[in-house]
Enzyme design. Sequence first.
Site, short mmCIF file in Angstrom:
data_model
loop_
_atom_site.label_atom_id
_atom_site.label_comp_id
_atom_site.label_asym_id
_atom_site.label_seq_id
_atom_site.Cartn_x
_atom_site.Cartn_y
_atom_site.Cartn_z
N ASN A 209 15.02 20.15 -2.90
CA ASN A 209 16.47 20.29 -3.08
C ASN A 209 16.78 20.41 -4.56
O ASN A 209 15.87 20.45 -5.39
CB ASN A 209 17.19 19.10 -2.44
CG ASN A 209 16.70 17.80 -3.03
OD1 ASN A 209 16.90 17.54 -4.21
ND2 ASN A 209 16.02 17.00 -2.22
N LYS A 288 -3.04 28.85 1.90
CA LYS A 288 -1.74 29.51 1.69
C LYS A 288 -1.35 30.33 2.94
O LYS A 288 -2.18 31.11 3.43
CB LYS A 288 -1.86 30.42 0.46
CG LYS A 288 -0.57 31.08 0.09
CD LYS A 288 -0.76 31.95 -1.15
CE LYS A 288 0.47 32.80 -1.35
NZ LYS A 288 0.28 33.83 -2.36
N LYS A 337 27.40 6.03 6.32
CA LYS A 337 26.13 5.69 5.64
C LYS A 337 26.17 4.25 5.12
O LYS A 337 25.18 3.51 5.20
CB LYS A 337 25.86 6.67 4.50
CG LYS A 337 25.39 8.02 5.01
CD LYS A 337 25.21 9.06 3.92
CE LYS A 337 24.96 10.42 4.56
NZ LYS A 337 25.02 11.54 3.65
N LYS A 341 23.44 1.80 6.86
CA LYS A 341 22.30 1.42 6.01
C LYS A 341 22.48 0.03 5.39
O LYS A 341 21.71 -0.37 4.53
CB LYS A 341 22.07 2.50 4.95
CG LYS A 341 21.84 3.89 5.56
CD LYS A 341 21.35 4.92 4.57
CE LYS A 341 21.35 6.31 5.19
NZ LYS A 341 20.45 7.26 4.53
O1 PMT Z 1 19.53 14.36 -9.65
P1 PMT Z 1 20.83 15.00 -10.14
O2 PMT Z 1 20.68 16.48 -10.41
O3 PMT Z 1 21.40 14.25 -11.32
O4 PMT Z 1 21.90 14.91 -8.96
C1 PMT Z 1 22.38 13.67 -8.57
C2 PMT Z 1 22.43 13.56 -7.04
C3 PMT Z 1 23.40 14.57 -6.48
C4 PMT Z 1 21.03 13.80 -6.42
C5 PMT Z 1 22.89 12.07 -6.73
O5 PMT Z 1 24.14 11.87 -7.31
C6 PMT Z 1 22.97 11.84 -5.23
O6 PMT Z 1 23.98 12.06 -4.59
N1 PMT Z 1 21.85 11.35 -4.63
C7 PMT Z 1 21.72 11.15 -3.18
C8 PMT Z 1 21.47 12.47 -2.53
C9 PMT Z 1 21.19 12.35 -1.05
O7 PMT Z 1 20.06 12.50 -0.66
O8 PMT Z 1 22.18 11.99 -0.29
P2 PMT Z 1 22.05 11.73 1.30
O9 PMT Z 1 23.44 11.65 1.73
O10 PMT Z 1 21.15 12.74 1.91
O11 PMT Z 1 21.35 10.33 1.40
C10 PMT Z 1 22.08 9.11 1.41
C11 PMT Z 1 21.26 8.00 0.77
O12 PMT Z 1 20.12 7.72 1.59
C12 PMT Z 1 20.74 8.32 -0.61
O13 PMT Z 1 20.84 7.15 -1.39
C13 PMT Z 1 19.27 8.67 -0.36
O14 PMT Z 1 18.45 8.32 -1.48
C14 PMT Z 1 18.94 7.82 0.85
N2 PMT Z 1 17.91 8.43 1.75
C15 PMT Z 1 18.14 9.61 2.36
C16 PMT Z 1 17.20 10.13 3.23
C17 PMT Z 1 16.01 9.41 3.46
N3 PMT Z 1 15.08 9.87 4.27
N4 PMT Z 1 15.82 8.23 2.84
C18 PMT Z 1 16.74 7.71 2.00
O15 PMT Z 1 16.55 6.64 1.43
#
Ligand code: PMT
Length: 406
Positions: A209, A288, A337, A341
């Site tokens: 991503n 590949k 969330k 969580k």
């Molecule tokens: O890295 P940058 O370019 O500075 O950008 C910052 C950011 C946009 C990445 C950051 O601000 C941000 O929003 N990070 C979380 C992104 C994300 O994955 O969001 P989510 O809504 O998919 O996940 C929610 C939370 O669960 C997050 O804290 C994530 O780390 C966690 N998660 C998600 C999926 C997973 N399998 N395990 C997790 O722990």
Amino acid sequence: MLGGKRIILGVTGGIAAYKACELASALSRRGALVDVVMTRAAQEFVRPLTFAALTGRPVHTSLFHTPGGDFVPHIRLASEADLAVIAPATANFLAKLAWGLADDLLSTLLLALRCPVLLCPAMNTAMLMHPAVRANLQRLREMGYHIMEPAAGHLACGAQGPGRLPEPEEILERIADLLAPQKDYRGVKVLVTAGGTREPLDPVRFISNRSSGKMGYALARAAARRGAAVTLVSAPTALKPPKGVEFVSVETAREMYREVVSRFPLQDVVIKAAAVADYRPRVVAAQKIKKKEGTLILELEKNPDILFELGRQKLPHQVLVGFAAETADLEANAREKLEKKNLDLLVANDVTRPGAGFGWDTNEVKIFYPDGRVQPLPLMPKEELAHRLLDIVREIRTLKTTRAEG
Ligand code: PMT
């Protein structure tokens, strides 16, 4: 951290004076008010006009002929300064300061200063190693001056060895450390995740991503500056790990899961800024994948949800902060969330907004609390947001401790 801070940049007469231009520009870009003070010799290398243009402020070169009829510039500048940095600091300047000589604006100003002073010596290696220079540096250290050891490498005189002025970015980091607020995280263990995980398809391709890691690295850096024992678990990024943090490099969501969950029992605070892939290819090809006629269908399977697992294991004193990157229905998704969580705080960014989310140096977020409160924060640099979040986490920790004691 640098916004609105008054910084004196003293420039003395060495070839590295050209790097001070970059430092002046970087400080100004971060919102500092930079007053450049140049010695006569420094003006042989760089014109005051260069610094005036870079900082948008008058440059000070004389005790007597001062802009705007300022008759005691050294006292005014000294009383207003939050920090002074001398870059480059020549052997002559160090000797004058070590022995209290005051025969020009910069040396006089230094005697009047009460704020932290960072000295960045830069000179030829033989000069740097001369017993007189070593003794002066030691004397200055004992007086309480902060000294950045010169870097080693190719010197302007053609020699190789220590004596180079450190890179402006490194000096900037040191300045930010010195300006850090109180060490209110001393003794606190903080784990931060950052970057976007990579889920391999074959030996050369992966699904990932747009996370640059900037948000997570800013949090790790800010926590370390405030005295925390920081572990940064990072998916691949182009960033240098902040100084003084335990750095754990991972690639996939499952690797991140292992490294984070195994460390969780020892942490006081966990902040999950990483963008973790929810799915990974079910099969990783050993070779590949070759191009064929028609479409290619990839089968994906679910990755473990790290934050969900942490929420399940969370102990009463631990603070768990999640991020949410949303493109629609931010409020509803964020609340879901937060609850699912078992978080103490959820930081939601609408990543469709200019300046917010992936890749930018800034972010604009809404903070969701378990009691239903929502706190929108304006667009601000990620560094500043990191400190705001740490302020909130500190309050949550205080509340938890008070509750546990009561
Ligand atoms: O890295 P940058 O370019 O500075 O950008 C910052 C950011 C946009 C990445 C950051 O601000 C941000 O929003 N990070 C979380 C992104 C994300 O994955 O969001 P989510 O809504 O998919 O996940 C929610 C939370 O669960 C997050 O804290 C994530 O780390 C966690 N998660 C998600 C999926 C997973 N399998 N395990 C997790 O722990």
